[in-house]
Enzyme design. Structure first.
Site, mmCIF file in Angstrom:
data_model
loop_
_atom_site.group_PDB
_atom_site.id
_atom_site.type_symbol
_atom_site.label_atom_id
_atom_site.label_comp_id
_atom_site.label_asym_id
_atom_site.label_seq_id
_atom_site.Cartn_x
_atom_site.Cartn_y
_atom_site.Cartn_z
ATOM 1 N N ARG A 1 0.843 -1.214 0.000
ATOM 2 C CA ARG A 1 0.000 0.000 0.000
ATOM 3 C C ARG A 1 0.878 1.264 0.000
ATOM 4 N NH1 ARG A 1 -2.054 -3.615 -1.189
ATOM 5 N NH2 ARG A 1 -3.733 -4.793 -0.251
ATOM 6 N N SER B 1 -10.537 -0.627 4.199
ATOM 7 C CA SER B 1 -9.763 -1.108 5.358
ATOM 8 C C SER B 1 -9.104 0.073 6.050
ATOM 9 C CB SER B 1 -8.682 -2.086 4.901
ATOM 10 O OG SER B 1 -9.287 -3.217 4.328
ATOM 11 N N GLU C 1 -4.092 2.372 7.231
ATOM 12 C CA GLU C 1 -3.974 2.236 5.767
ATOM 13 C C GLU C 1 -4.620 3.460 5.111
ATOM 14 O OE1 GLU C 1 -4.477 -1.648 4.097
ATOM 15 O OE2 GLU C 1 -5.656 -0.867 2.424
HETATM 16 C C1 FAD Z 1 -15.405 -0.465 0.242
HETATM 17 C C2 FAD Z 1 -13.949 -0.240 -0.044
HETATM 18 C C3 FAD Z 1 -13.131 -1.316 -0.324
HETATM 19 C C4 FAD Z 1 -11.778 -1.118 -0.575
HETATM 20 N N1 FAD Z 1 -11.007 -2.207 -0.858
HETATM 21 C C5 FAD Z 1 -9.694 -2.032 -1.105
HETATM 22 C C6 FAD Z 1 -8.865 -3.150 -1.392
HETATM 23 O O1 FAD Z 1 -9.304 -4.293 -1.441
HETATM 24 N N2 FAD Z 1 -7.559 -2.936 -1.634
HETATM 25 C C7 FAD Z 1 -7.011 -1.673 -1.585
HETATM 26 O O2 FAD Z 1 -5.808 -1.545 -1.815
HETATM 27 N N3 FAD Z 1 -7.776 -0.602 -1.336
HETATM 28 C C8 FAD Z 1 -9.099 -0.745 -1.078
HETATM 29 N N4 FAD Z 1 -9.872 0.338 -0.811
HETATM 30 C C9 FAD Z 1 -9.256 1.659 -0.743
HETATM 31 C C10 FAD Z 1 -9.312 2.439 -2.077
HETATM 32 O O3 FAD Z 1 -10.376 1.977 -2.878
HETATM 33 C C11 FAD Z 1 -8.011 2.310 -2.860
HETATM 34 O O4 FAD Z 1 -6.913 2.783 -2.124
HETATM 35 C C12 FAD Z 1 -8.118 3.055 -4.189
HETATM 36 O O5 FAD Z 1 -7.079 2.637 -5.027
HETATM 37 C C13 FAD Z 1 -8.096 4.545 -3.993
HETATM 38 O O6 FAD Z 1 -8.390 5.136 -5.245
HETATM 39 P P1 FAD Z 1 -9.046 6.579 -5.332
HETATM 40 O O7 FAD Z 1 -9.084 6.944 -6.768
HETATM 41 O O8 FAD Z 1 -10.318 6.610 -4.556
HETATM 42 O O9 FAD Z 1 -7.949 7.448 -4.593
HETATM 43 P P2 FAD Z 1 -8.103 8.514 -3.389
HETATM 44 O O10 FAD Z 1 -8.680 7.796 -2.209
HETATM 45 O O11 FAD Z 1 -8.788 9.705 -3.913
HETATM 46 O O12 FAD Z 1 -6.612 8.832 -3.153
HETATM 47 C C14 FAD Z 1 -5.753 7.912 -2.494
HETATM 48 C C15 FAD Z 1 -4.349 8.536 -2.427
HETATM 49 O O13 FAD Z 1 -3.823 8.560 -3.757
HETATM 50 C C16 FAD Z 1 -3.436 9.878 -4.097
HETATM 51 N N5 FAD Z 1 -3.736 10.044 -5.525
HETATM 52 C C17 FAD Z 1 -4.943 9.923 -6.116
HETATM 53 N N6 FAD Z 1 -4.830 10.119 -7.460
HETATM 54 C C18 FAD Z 1 -3.509 10.379 -7.692
HETATM 55 C C19 FAD Z 1 -2.744 10.682 -8.877
HETATM 56 N N7 FAD Z 1 -3.314 10.756 -10.073
HETATM 57 N N8 FAD Z 1 -1.403 10.892 -8.740
HETATM 58 C C20 FAD Z 1 -0.802 10.823 -7.518
HETATM 59 N N9 FAD Z 1 -1.477 10.572 -6.363
HETATM 60 C C21 FAD Z 1 -2.812 10.338 -6.455
HETATM 61 C C22 FAD Z 1 -4.289 10.801 -3.194
HETATM 62 O O14 FAD Z 1 -3.655 12.054 -3.004
HETATM 63 C C23 FAD Z 1 -4.352 9.989 -1.919
HETATM 64 O O15 FAD Z 1 -3.198 10.157 -1.126
HETATM 65 C C24 FAD Z 1 -11.232 0.187 -0.550
HETATM 66 C C25 FAD Z 1 -12.064 1.278 -0.290
HETATM 67 C C26 FAD Z 1 -13.410 1.080 -0.033
HETATM 68 C C27 FAD Z 1 -14.286 2.269 0.237
#
Ligand code: FAD
Length: 223
Positions: free
Chosen positions: A93, A144, A215
């Site tokens: 992560r 998580s 996380e």
């Molecule tokens: C129900 C649920 C289940 C989930 N299951 C998982 C799982 O199984 N595995 C897992 O790993 N995660 C899981 N997650 C967490 C999340 O979905 C992941 O971390 C996902 O990849 C985040 O993507 P996002 O576009 O929402 O990023 P955001 O939450 O908007 O951003 C996450 C981070 O990435 C940075 N970021 C975003 N876009 C960019 C970019 N273009 N360049 C540089 N930095 C950037 C942001 O600044 C922030 O620090 C889950 C979340 C939920 C709500």
């Protein structure tokens, strides 16, 4: 204005190319449509490719950077650069640039193995069913909350400290999966959730001697 083509993955030189704003599950479905395997785990990860790269999102044995061939980044001046996986420090992560660079992900190229679309769709269906059965997906949550400590599971530790269902304000530890904090009425304040996170960390440390690391990334100033 969003460019419609930028919201869909496409094939590029045998690789799957997706801009940062493409929903991660779309990459999984697109790969299956092209009989490519290895991206199935992304089917249930909410969010977009940019976030998946930044978090090295993963589950069920797969991680985003396992399948990344290269990425495009953009800096404050708008300069785009193509960068190889080796130019990043990748971990659980975690993804950080090697050296001090202030850049954001603009796109990624995924290298996937030839496979069978029908099999991949079956795998995705199974992984999604497993999620629905084990995670509180019908309630607002942020995924998580804690990283799994080495050789253990955060959920197991939280549950064995008797914290399932424990709450503060509108936030509570999910009864379905103890590593999720849910906000069933949408009434929890950020301060409730942050307090609950710290309380879980205190209890797990006191009762199990293990320091749980978050996380989720907390942005803004605490109240
Ligand atoms: C129900 C649920 C289940 C989930 N299951 C998982 C799982 O199984 N595995 C897992 O790993 N995660 C899981 N997650 C967490 C999340 O979905 C992941 O971390 C996902 O990849 C985040 O993507 P996002 O576009 O929402 O990023 P955001 O939450 O908007 O951003 C996450 C981070 O990435 C940075 N970021 C975003 N876009 C960019 C970019 N273009 N360049 C540089 N930095 C950037 C942001 O600044 C922030 O620090 C889950 C979340 C939920 C709500």
């Amino acid at each position: 204005m969003t460019h419609a083509a930028g919201r869909r993955p496409r094939m590029n030189g045998g690789l799957v190319h997706a801009e940062a704003g493409v929903a991660s599950p779309k990459v999984a479905r697109f790969a299956a449509m092209h009989d490519l395997e290895g991206a199935e785990f992304l089917a249930g990860v909410p969010g977009c490719v940019g976030g998946a790269l930044a978090m090295n999102a993963g589950c069920y044995g797969g991680e985003t950077w396992d399948i990344v061939e290269r990425v495009a980044t953009i800096d404050r001046s708008g300069t785009m650069t193509e960068r190889a996986r080796s130019e990043f420090e990748i971990g659980y992560r975690h993804c950080a640039p090697q050296g001090a660079r202030e850049e954001w992900f603009a796109a990624a190229w995924f290298r996937l193995e030839p496979g069978d679309g029908e099999t991949s769709r079956g795998v995705m269906k199974e992984l999604l069913a497993r999620r629905i059965a084990t995670q509180p997906l019908s309630l607002p949550n942020a995924g998580s909350v804690f990283r799994n400590p080495p050789k253990d599971h955060a959920a197991r530790l939280i549950e064995s400290c008797g914290l399932k269902g424990f709450g503060r304000g509108g936030a509570r530890v999910s009864e379905k999966h103890a590593n999720f904090i849910v906000n069933p009425q949408g009434a929890a304040r950020a301060a409730d959730i942050e307090w609950l996170i710290q309380h879980i960390q205190r209890m797990v440390y006191q009762m199990k001697g293990i320091v749980l690391q978050t996380e989720v990334r907390i942005v803004g100033e605490p109240e």
